[in-house]
Design a protein around this motif. Structure first.
Motif: not given
Length: 144
Positions: A7, A69, A86
């Motif tokens: 993550q 996140l 991202l």
């Protein structure tokens, strides 16, 4: 192979709360948890935080759709994000345009949304916090 989860953990260097609010508005992010340094059950070691960071975000967890996140202000002011992006994959041009427009507000567009050889609609930008984003449509045509 063991079950592994990777993550993103983003350190915003003093503007985490502002970034979380921006992503809540721009990406419909939901804040699941937020703890400030002053709320920590253990005291912060002396000299670890800049003055005034007591009320900054020590740890936050937030969701964008089904993606989790994590974020923090970290232990110093200012951050520079390099070497990663991202990526958001969507299925319609309307979604791509919505996210691209929202994330580029106050940021900088590197590549406007356009057709590429791998996607009918792809674009790249850096948001106002310095995070690089790629928006990718996986199934529809892109028209400007």
């Amino acid at each position: 192979m063991p079950n592994v989860l990777i993550q993103p953990y983003i350190m915003f260097g003093g503007c985490c709360e502002e970034a979380l609010e921006f992503y809540r508005t721009a990406l419909d992010a939901q804040i699941d948890m937020l703890m400030r340094f002053q709320e920590s059950p253990d005291p912060t070691p002396p000299g670890m935080l800049p003055p005034g960071f007591e009320n900054k975000v020590m740890h936050a967890s937030f969701r964008i759709a089904d993606n989790v996140l994590m974020a923090s202000d970290g232990c110093e002011e200012g951050q520079e994000f390099k070497g990663f992006s991202l990526s958001i994959s969507v299925t319609t041009e309307a979604e791509a345009n919505r996210y691209f427009s929202a994330l580029s507000n106050g940021g900088q567009v590197q590549m406007p949304l356009a057709k590429t050889f791998w996607s009918p609609c792809f674009g790249m930008l850096t948001d106002r916090f310095g995070i690089s984003w790629m928006i990718n449509v996986v199934t529809t045509d892109c028209t400007e």
